[in-house]
Design a protein around this motif. Sequence first.
Motif, short mmCIF file in Angstrom:
data_model
loop_
_atom_site.label_atom_id
_atom_site.label_comp_id
_atom_site.label_asym_id
_atom_site.label_seq_id
_atom_site.Cartn_x
_atom_site.Cartn_y
_atom_site.Cartn_z
N MET A 9 -9.73 -16.17 -8.28
CA MET A 9 -8.53 -16.46 -7.74
C MET A 9 -7.34 -15.23 -8.19
O MET A 9 -6.68 -15.08 -7.41
CB MET A 9 -7.82 -17.77 -8.77
N LEU A 10 -7.89 -14.51 -9.10
CA LEU A 10 -7.24 -13.18 -9.43
C LEU A 10 -7.32 -12.27 -8.27
O LEU A 10 -6.33 -11.60 -8.03
CB LEU A 10 -7.87 -12.50 -10.76
N LEU A 11 -8.56 -11.99 -7.59
CA LEU A 11 -8.76 -11.31 -6.59
C LEU A 11 -7.68 -11.51 -5.41
O LEU A 11 -7.00 -10.73 -4.72
CB LEU A 11 -10.10 -11.40 -6.06
N LYS A 12 -7.62 -12.92 -5.04
CA LYS A 12 -6.68 -13.37 -3.97
C LYS A 12 -5.20 -12.93 -4.43
O LYS A 12 -4.54 -12.60 -3.53
CB LYS A 12 -6.80 -14.87 -3.87
N LYS A 13 -4.75 -12.97 -5.64
CA LYS A 13 -3.46 -12.72 -5.84
C LYS A 13 -3.25 -11.21 -5.85
O LYS A 13 -2.10 -10.77 -5.27
CB LYS A 13 -2.93 -13.22 -7.50
N ILE A 14 -4.02 -10.55 -6.21
CA ILE A 14 -4.02 -9.01 -6.27
C ILE A 14 -4.09 -8.57 -4.73
O ILE A 14 -3.11 -7.78 -4.55
CB ILE A 14 -5.37 -8.19 -6.88
N ASN A 15 -4.90 -9.07 -3.75
CA ASN A 15 -4.81 -8.67 -2.63
C ASN A 15 -3.51 -9.30 -1.99
O ASN A 15 -3.00 -8.50 -1.16
CB ASN A 15 -5.84 -9.57 -1.70
N THR A 16 -3.05 -10.26 -2.26
CA THR A 16 -1.54 -10.88 -1.64
C THR A 16 -0.50 -9.96 -2.08
O THR A 16 0.31 -9.52 -1.42
CB THR A 16 -1.19 -12.39 -2.25
N VAL A 17 -0.54 -9.35 -3.39
CA VAL A 17 0.61 -8.69 -3.65
C VAL A 17 0.55 -7.29 -3.27
O VAL A 17 1.40 -6.84 -2.65
CB VAL A 17 0.49 -8.20 -5.30
N LEU A 18 -0.84 -6.71 -3.20
CA LEU A 18 -0.85 -5.32 -2.47
C LEU A 18 -0.49 -5.30 -1.05
O LEU A 18 0.33 -4.63 -0.40
CB LEU A 18 -2.52 -4.94 -2.34
N ALA A 19 -0.94 -6.61 -0.36
CA ALA A 19 -0.78 -6.63 1.12
C ALA A 19 0.92 -6.95 1.44
O ALA A 19 1.41 -6.27 2.28
CB ALA A 19 -1.71 -7.89 1.84
N ALA A 20 1.51 -7.60 0.55
CA ALA A 20 2.84 -7.89 0.88
C ALA A 20 3.64 -6.36 0.48
O ALA A 20 4.39 -6.35 1.19
CB ALA A 20 3.17 -9.00 -0.27
N ALA A 21 3.16 -5.77 -0.40
CA ALA A 21 3.61 -4.45 -0.95
C ALA A 21 3.58 -3.54 0.49
O ALA A 21 4.57 -2.91 0.78
CB ALA A 21 2.93 -3.76 -1.89
N PHE A 22 2.47 -3.38 1.07
CA PHE A 22 2.15 -2.73 2.34
C PHE A 22 3.14 -3.05 3.30
O PHE A 22 3.87 -2.34 4.04
CB PHE A 22 0.75 -2.74 2.98
N VAL A 23 3.35 -4.51 3.69
CA VAL A 23 4.12 -4.87 4.73
C VAL A 23 5.77 -4.45 4.37
O VAL A 23 6.23 -3.94 5.17
CB VAL A 23 3.99 -6.34 4.67
N LEU A 24 6.08 -4.73 3.11
CA LEU A 24 7.46 -4.50 2.68
C LEU A 24 8.02 -3.10 2.95
O LEU A 24 8.70 -2.47 3.25
CB LEU A 24 7.78 -5.04 1.24
N PHE A 25 6.75 -2.27 2.35
CA PHE A 25 7.04 -0.69 2.42
C PHE A 25 6.95 -0.31 3.91
O PHE A 25 7.99 0.67 4.24
CB PHE A 25 5.82 0.00 1.62
N ALA A 26 6.08 -0.83 4.56
CA ALA A 26 6.13 -0.16 5.97
C ALA A 26 7.53 -0.60 6.77
O ALA A 26 7.95 0.05 7.65
CB ALA A 26 4.89 -0.63 6.70
N LEU A 27 7.87 -2.13 6.44
CA LEU A 27 9.16 -2.35 7.16
C LEU A 27 10.33 -1.62 6.50
O LEU A 27 11.28 -1.09 7.48
CB LEU A 27 9.38 -3.76 6.74
N TRP A 28 10.15 -1.19 5.45
CA TRP A 28 11.53 -0.23 4.93
C TRP A 28 11.23 1.14 5.41
O TRP A 28 12.16 1.65 6.02
CB TRP A 28 11.40 -0.33 3.31
N PHE A 29 10.09 1.80 5.35
CA PHE A 29 10.07 3.08 5.71
C PHE A 29 10.18 3.17 7.33
O PHE A 29 11.07 4.29 7.67
CB PHE A 29 8.61 3.69 5.33
#
Length: 152
Positions: A1-21
Amino acid sequence: MLLKKINTVLAAAFVLFALWFGSEFILTPETTAPTFGLPSWPSGDGGGFLVVKGVRDVTMALGMGILLVTGHRRALGLVMLVEAFAAFGDMANVLAHHGSAATAFGVHGLTGAVMVLNALLLIHETRKAAAAVPAAVTAAEGAAAAPVRQSV
């Protein structure tokens, strides 16, 4: 379950960063462009290429975001793995045009490497589910092919 949370946070960060940039390159390319790492920027009509870069980043973010929100985690991992090539391409572009090596490796190269890591973790996270699908399909096909007994 921890791996899923880490993956979700990282993926969401990439999505938000790419949208912003990407949005910054579309809305204010003249102020965002110097952070890319190239020594000089196109002027005049050539500045339109900066918007192209922004549209690329926003499009990639939307694709990853849709897969993340809809729960298609394995597909997200595969798409993220492919999209990491854009970051490595940006790194190669900066280096090929004698731009900042620190930005090339520290921004673009690091982004690509973390995207690959996140992608591989997403694929690893979903490998058991992916392996179960062919087994379920085989079992269903076997049940469909079984002879039907009729009672007399």
